[in-house]
Structures are given as structure tokens and as C-alpha cells.
Scaffold this motif. Structure first.
Motif, short mmCIF file in Angstrom:
data_model
loop_
_atom_site.label_atom_id
_atom_site.label_comp_id
_atom_site.label_asym_id
_atom_site.label_seq_id
_atom_site.Cartn_x
_atom_site.Cartn_y
_atom_site.Cartn_z
N LYS A 151 0.84 -1.21 0.00
CA LYS A 151 0.00 0.00 0.00
C LYS A 151 0.87 1.25 0.00
N GLU A 152 1.93 1.25 0.80
CA GLU A 152 2.86 2.38 0.81
C GLU A 152 3.46 2.62 -0.56
N GLY A 153 3.71 1.53 -1.29
CA GLY A 153 4.29 1.66 -2.62
C GLY A 153 3.28 1.91 -3.71
N GLY A 154 2.00 1.94 -3.36
CA GLY A 154 0.97 2.22 -4.35
C GLY A 154 0.63 1.08 -5.26
N CYS A 155 0.99 -0.16 -4.87
CA CYS A 155 0.71 -1.29 -5.76
C CYS A 155 -0.13 -2.37 -5.08
N ASP A 156 -0.82 -2.00 -3.99
CA ASP A 156 -1.63 -2.99 -3.28
C ASP A 156 -2.82 -3.46 -4.11
N GLY A 157 -3.25 -2.67 -5.07
CA GLY A 157 -4.37 -3.09 -5.90
C GLY A 157 -3.98 -4.07 -6.99
N GLU A 158 -2.68 -4.20 -7.26
CA GLU A 158 -2.20 -5.10 -8.32
C GLU A 158 -1.54 -6.35 -7.79
N ALA A 159 -0.71 -6.20 -6.75
CA ALA A 159 0.06 -7.33 -6.24
C ALA A 159 -0.86 -8.31 -5.51
N VAL A 160 -0.64 -9.59 -5.73
CA VAL A 160 -1.42 -10.64 -5.10
C VAL A 160 -0.57 -11.29 -4.02
N VAL A 161 -1.09 -11.32 -2.79
CA VAL A 161 -0.39 -11.95 -1.67
C VAL A 161 -1.16 -13.21 -1.29
N HIS A 162 -0.51 -14.37 -1.44
CA HIS A 162 -1.11 -15.64 -1.07
C HIS A 162 -0.67 -16.00 0.34
N GLU A 163 -1.63 -16.23 1.23
CA GLU A 163 -1.29 -16.65 2.59
C GLU A 163 -1.03 -18.14 2.63
N VAL A 164 0.06 -18.50 3.29
CA VAL A 164 0.47 -19.90 3.41
C VAL A 164 0.46 -20.27 4.89
N ALA A 165 -0.11 -21.40 5.21
CA ALA A 165 -0.15 -21.83 6.61
C ALA A 165 1.25 -22.16 7.11
N LEU A 166 1.47 -22.01 8.41
CA LEU A 166 2.74 -22.43 9.00
C LEU A 166 2.94 -23.92 8.73
N GLY A 167 4.13 -24.28 8.26
CA GLY A 167 4.40 -25.65 7.88
C GLY A 167 3.82 -26.02 6.53
N GLY A 168 3.28 -25.03 5.81
CA GLY A 168 2.63 -25.28 4.53
C GLY A 168 3.62 -25.56 3.40
N ARG A 169 3.05 -25.80 2.22
CA ARG A 169 3.86 -26.19 1.06
C ARG A 169 3.38 -25.44 -0.17
N ILE A 170 4.34 -25.05 -1.00
CA ILE A 170 4.04 -24.30 -2.22
C ILE A 170 4.77 -24.99 -3.37
N THR A 171 4.10 -25.13 -4.51
CA THR A 171 4.77 -25.65 -5.70
C THR A 171 4.78 -24.55 -6.75
N LEU A 172 5.97 -24.16 -7.17
CA LEU A 172 6.15 -23.14 -8.20
C LEU A 172 7.07 -23.72 -9.27
N GLY A 173 6.48 -24.20 -10.37
CA GLY A 173 7.28 -24.81 -11.42
C GLY A 173 8.11 -25.96 -10.87
N PRO A 174 9.42 -25.94 -11.08
CA PRO A 174 10.27 -27.04 -10.59
C PRO A 174 10.59 -26.95 -9.10
N PHE A 175 10.09 -25.92 -8.43
CA PHE A 175 10.41 -25.72 -7.02
C PHE A 175 9.26 -26.19 -6.13
N ASP A 176 9.55 -27.16 -5.28
CA ASP A 176 8.59 -27.64 -4.27
C ASP A 176 9.09 -27.09 -2.93
N ILE A 177 8.38 -26.13 -2.37
CA ILE A 177 8.88 -25.37 -1.22
C ILE A 177 8.04 -25.69 0.01
N GLU A 178 8.72 -26.16 1.06
CA GLU A 178 8.05 -26.48 2.31
C GLU A 178 8.55 -25.54 3.40
N LEU A 179 7.62 -24.95 4.15
CA LEU A 179 7.99 -24.04 5.23
C LEU A 179 8.41 -24.84 6.46
#
Length: 536
Positions: A92-120
Motif C-alpha cells: 500500500k505504501e508503494g501504491g501497488c496494493d491493488g495489483e500485487a497478489v499476496v497468497h497466505e500460506v499456513a505455518l508448515g505449509g507447502r508451495i509448488t512453483l514450477g520445478p520448485f517444491d517449497i516447504e515451510l
């Protein structure tokens, strides 16, 4: 500040993720600038293959640049709930809160981005929801620790997930990218619970108003001070914008829910011994609440004889002078200043050497990559990793492109890199001439010379010399100096011949050289010289 990028694939098809985008403060190369951030030019060029930005936790040196740099990267953002709240404020301070998407991830959660499998991976640190990242790829697993410590009693949040770290080590970790901040310090970082007990004892012993200066993001420390205040019958007052912002974020995820706060204005009606202020400004920041209190110009908070200020924070390197000046100003008002040199009212959020040894024992990486520290911290961390028999230890610099697999780890390229200063409302390269000029002006002063000539080369007005931050204060001595400088300029103009007298740029350069040489001769100073010639 932190900005890490992980890539997978051949150069022309390489896909990327970014881990953290933070800021640092008060770079001496950029006077007048409070915030400095990494230059993302290289990653901006890879934007079409940038899959996401993953944030480990919400400290400024890990998320502080997201609002200013996201428009150049435009990738989805992934963060746990507390970090997501503060990240949205940055956007919001940077003026891009209306465009940027923030995905909430649970503690201990997992994200898959292309070849990257990321576990918190749950760790402990001096802020809610700190995470390491187990980044799995087809060529191996990278453990990115972020900021961490091993706290046996963290007060807020879960214990370090030792079982998962051991499991990662058993499965095989290709590389560990690890915090080096306290690599020079033997022992362990200590527990927040020990600080809570000491803080309560010290606060209980103070007779008048008490102010606690701490990093606002250290919610466990804030909670400790709040419990101490409540046990002593003191009302809690938040002083400083960051303090209100962090407390609001903490309450939104269920922390500090049982705390009651008094407004700064209301506090003025309460007895001194019934007040505890939680203040921003532990690092001597000039616009923070504590600096205004020390200067006597805070609109609502006044401290004086019989009152106490507890600095429950470490001194960040580079801030020693500012903090010393702040503490002196408080002392001159009769305020008692208490620091961690007097009582154990602070503990670090980063791993000391025994903590590092334990982490390496759990994770057992094939490659150690020390990060997050100055050169001496990284070198000492690297030396420690070698004593722990890590097969490969890589000491890298900003901009290095490090290949982890296949084959042995090696630096294979240097990418464009640098720092950007947020100057007013503009991002400026830290090596830009504007900062060079500002440094010279601040250290050596400014000399300006101007004159008006006609096209025939005759001087119509001037030379007129002006000085700023330079020369004697005595009026007579200053007039003599100005006469000498103007005489030197006149003589330089007389020496200019032929086409030179018709060339404004060449005349200005010649005048600037003459004035600089004359200032060096007369004053032993090398001021910033501004020469202006008008041809009519």
C-alpha cells in the motif's frame, strides 16, 4: 538487507523464485537517505520466468523493499499470515496494493512453483512466524534458513521443528544457505524467557515512569514488557507509528489479545508510577518517538528526573553514535538509562556458534553457503563449517551466480547488482553523482561562481562568488576571502582566448577548475564547485 534468487534450468529457459526483498538503513554513501534497497535490474530482465516471491518473515530487512520493487518484478507473493499483513501495508505504501497478489500460506505449509517444491520449516526468531524454506528441485534440496536461533522457550510461536530438520538431513540436503549474523559469538543465543524474567525485575524496581525501547517487530519482547507492566500495576502506552502497526498485526492473528492500552493523551492524567511506555527509536532514529521524547518535543510524552528508559535491543553496527547521542540527551534530562550492559534485558534473534553447530548436525548439507552478515561474519561462518566437515563451503559476494548442481558448486557468473536509495520519492542508484555531490557538499562545503558575458567576450556582470558551509565566520575575513576568489576568477577569464570565450560549457569547466585550485590553496578544502556562465 536480503534478496535471494534461486533458478532452475538452462539459461534460456531458467525459471526463478525470489526469497525475501528487504531494506537496510543509513548507508553513509547516501547522506539524507533513510532507506536503501537492492537493485533488481537482473531479475527484472528475467521477469517473464519469475514464478513467485516467497517471504520468510516480516522483518524490514526481509520485506521492506517489496512495495517499491514489486512493480519491477510483478510476481505473486507468498507469506504466512502475520507476514502477509505487514506485506500488504508495504504494498500500500508503494501504491501497488491493488495489483500485487499476496497468497497466505499456513505455518508448515507447502508451495509448488514450477520445478520448485517449497516447504515451510518452523524456526524461532525475534518475530512471529519465522520460517526456513526446504526448497526441493529435481537436482537436490536446498535449505534456506532465513533468520533463526534455537530458543528452547520462545514464548510466542512453536519450538524449532527439530524433527523436520533431522528428517531433511536424513533425506539428503544438497546445500544450506544460512544466517551468519552471530558467527563471531561463541555459545548460544539464549532464550526470550530469560529476558522476560529479568525485564520484569528491572521494571518493578523503577520508581517513576518507565519507557521500554525495543524493536517493534519483537512481539515476544513487547509482550514481556506488557506482562511486567500489568504485574506492577502500570498502564501500557504505545508510542510510535511502528509500535501501533506491529501490535495491530499481532492482535489480528490472536496475539496480545488480552492486553489493554491507554492512549498517549490519557496517560498524562495518570500517576508516573502507573505508566509504562513502549517506544520506537531504540537505534537512535531521529524521527522516532524516543528521539522526540529525548529532545523534549513529543506532544504527549515527557520524561525527566526519576523516570527510566530501558533499551531492550542490540546496537546495530553503524548506529553507535546516534544511540549514544540519544542516551546522552535522555541522561541530561535526568532520565535513568538502562541497557543490556546493566542487566540481561536483551537476547539476540540470530544463531551463535553453538547454534550453528547444532543446525549443521541436524541438516548435514553437502554445501555450506554462509549469508546474512558482513564479510568477517561470513568468513568466520565458512571456517566453522569447514571444521564441521561440510564437503564444500562457498563464500559468495553480492551478484555472484552460484551453480549448485550438477557437479561441484562453483561461481559461474556475476550478475548486475547494486543498491538503490529511496531519496524523497525517487529510487536512485547509490553510486549516482547526486550522492557524490551531497557527500562533498556536506564534508567540504559549496562554492558557487557566476558571471555574465556578451558574445564579444566582455564581462557584463560578476564574477560573483558565494560560499555555503565554507570559509571563516568573521565578516571581514570572509570578505577578504571572497575578494581573493573573485580575483582568481577574473584572472582566469582574462586568460581565456579565442573560441573559448564563446563557449559557455568550456568557460564553466575552466572556472570550476580555477575555483577548486584556489579553494585548496587558500582553505585546504575541496568544496563542491558550481560555475555558471551566461553569454548574452
Amino acid at each position: 538487507m536480503n534478496l535471494n534468487a534461486y533458478g532452475f534450468g538452462p539459461p534460456e529457459e531458467r525459471q526463478w523464485i525470489i526469497v525475501d526483498i528487504g531494506v537496510t538503513f543509513n548507508d553513509p554513501r547516501a547522506p539524507g537517505v533513510d532507506v536503501v534497497m537492492p537493485d533488481p535490474t537482473f531479475l527484472e530482465g528475467e521477469r517473464d520466468r519469475l514464478l513467485g516471491i516467497v517471504l520468510t518473515h516480516a522483518h524490514e530487512d526481509h520485506i521492506g523493499a517489496i512495495g517499491r520493487l514489486w512493480p519491477r518484478l510483478r510476481a505473486p507473493i507468498y507469506a504466512t499470515p502475520f507476514t502477509a499483513i505487514l506485506t500488504r501495508e508495504k504494498l500500500k505504501e508503494g501504491g501497488c496494493d491493488g495489483e500485487a497478489v499476496v497468497h497466505e500460506v499456513a505455518l508448515g505449509g507447502r508451495i509448488t512453483l514450477g520445478p520448485f517444491d517449497i516447504e515451510l520449516v518452523t524456526l524461532t526468531h525475534s518475530i512471529p512466524e519465522p520460517n526456513g524454506l526446504a526448497i526441493r528441485t529435481p537436482l537436490g534440496l536446498v535449505m534456506h534458513t532465513g533468520d533463526w536461533k534455537i530458543d528452547p522457550d520462545p514464548l510466542i510461536g512453536d519450538l524449532t521443528d527439530e524433527a523436520m530438520l533431522r528428517r531433511l538431513g536424513q533425506d539428503g540436503v544438497l546445500a544450506m544457505v544460512c544466517d551468519s549474523t552471530n558467527a563471531l559469538v561463541e555459545g548460544t543465543a539464549g532464550s526470550e524467557s530469560d529476558v522476560r524474567r529479568t525485564l520484569a525485575e528491572v521494571i518493578r524496581a523503577q520508581p517513576g515512569k518507565v519507557a521500554v525501547a525495543a524493536f517493534a517487530s519483537n512481539v515476544a519482547r513487547l509482550e514481556s514488557a506488557m506482562y511486567a507492566a500489568r504485574d506492577c500495576g502500570r498502564s501500557i502506552v504505545l508510542a510510535g507509528r511502528s509500535m501501533h502497526r506491529i501490535v495491530g498485526a499481532a492482535r489480528s492473528i490472536g496475539l496480545l489479545a488480552d492486553m489493554h492500552f491507554v492512549d498517549e493523551e490519557e496517560a498524562g492524567y495518570l500517576p508516573d508510577q502507573a505508566l509504562l511506555y513502549l517506544c520506537t527509536g531504540s537505534q537512535g532514529e531521529p524521527r522516532a518517538a524516543l528521539a522526540r521524547i529525548a529532545a523534549g518535543n513529543h506532544p504527549h510524552v515527557k520524561l525527566g528526573q526519576g523516570d527510566s528508559v530501558l533499551f531492550s535491543s542490540r546496537v546495530i553496527p553503524g548506529n553507535e553514535v546516534a544511540i549514544g547521542s540519544l542516551q546522552n540527551a535522555l541522561t541530561e534530562r535526568g532520565v535513568k538509562v538502562i541497557t543490556d550492559r546493566d542487566f540481561a534485558i536483551h537476547t539476540s534473534g540470530h544463531p551463535c556458534r553453538d547454534d550453528l553447530r547444532q543446525m549443521y548436525h541436524w541438516v548435514r548439507p553437502q554445501i555450506a553457503i554462509p549469508v546474512h552478515g558482513e564479510a568477517r561474519h561470513i568468513a568466520e561462518h565458512a571456517a566453522l563449517a569447514r571444521t564441521l566437515q561440510v564437503p564444500q563451503v562457498m563464500e559468495i559476494k553480492n551478484g555472484d551466480l552460484l551453480r549448485l548442481a550438477p557437479g561441484l558448486a562453483a561461481v559461474i557468473d556475476e550478475t548486475p547488482h547494486g543498491r538503490l536509495a529511496f531519496d524523497g520519492k525517487t529510487l536512485v542508484e547509490i553510486e549516482a553523482r547526486v550522492f557524490r555531490d551531497r557527500r562533498i557538499a556536506g564534508q567540504e562545503g559549496v562554492l558557487a561562481v557566476s558571471l555574465v558575458m556578451n558574445r564579444k567576450g566582455a564581462v557584463l556582470s560578476g564574477p560573483d562568488v558565494r560560499l555555503r558551509g565554507l570559509g571563516p565566520e568573521d565578516e571581514a575575513a570572509r570578505d577578504r576571502l571572497l575578494d581573493q576568489l573573485e580575483t582568481a576568477a577574473e584572472e582566469a577569464i582574462k586568460r581565456a582566448e579565442g573560441p573559448l570565450r564563446q563557449d559557455e560549457d568550456a568557460l564553466e569547466q575552466m572556472l570550476a577548475r580555477t575555483m577548486l585550485k584556489t579553494a585548496i590553496r587558500l582553505l585546504h578544502k575541496r568544496p563542491l564547485v558550481e560555475a555558471t556562465v551566461h553569454l548574452l
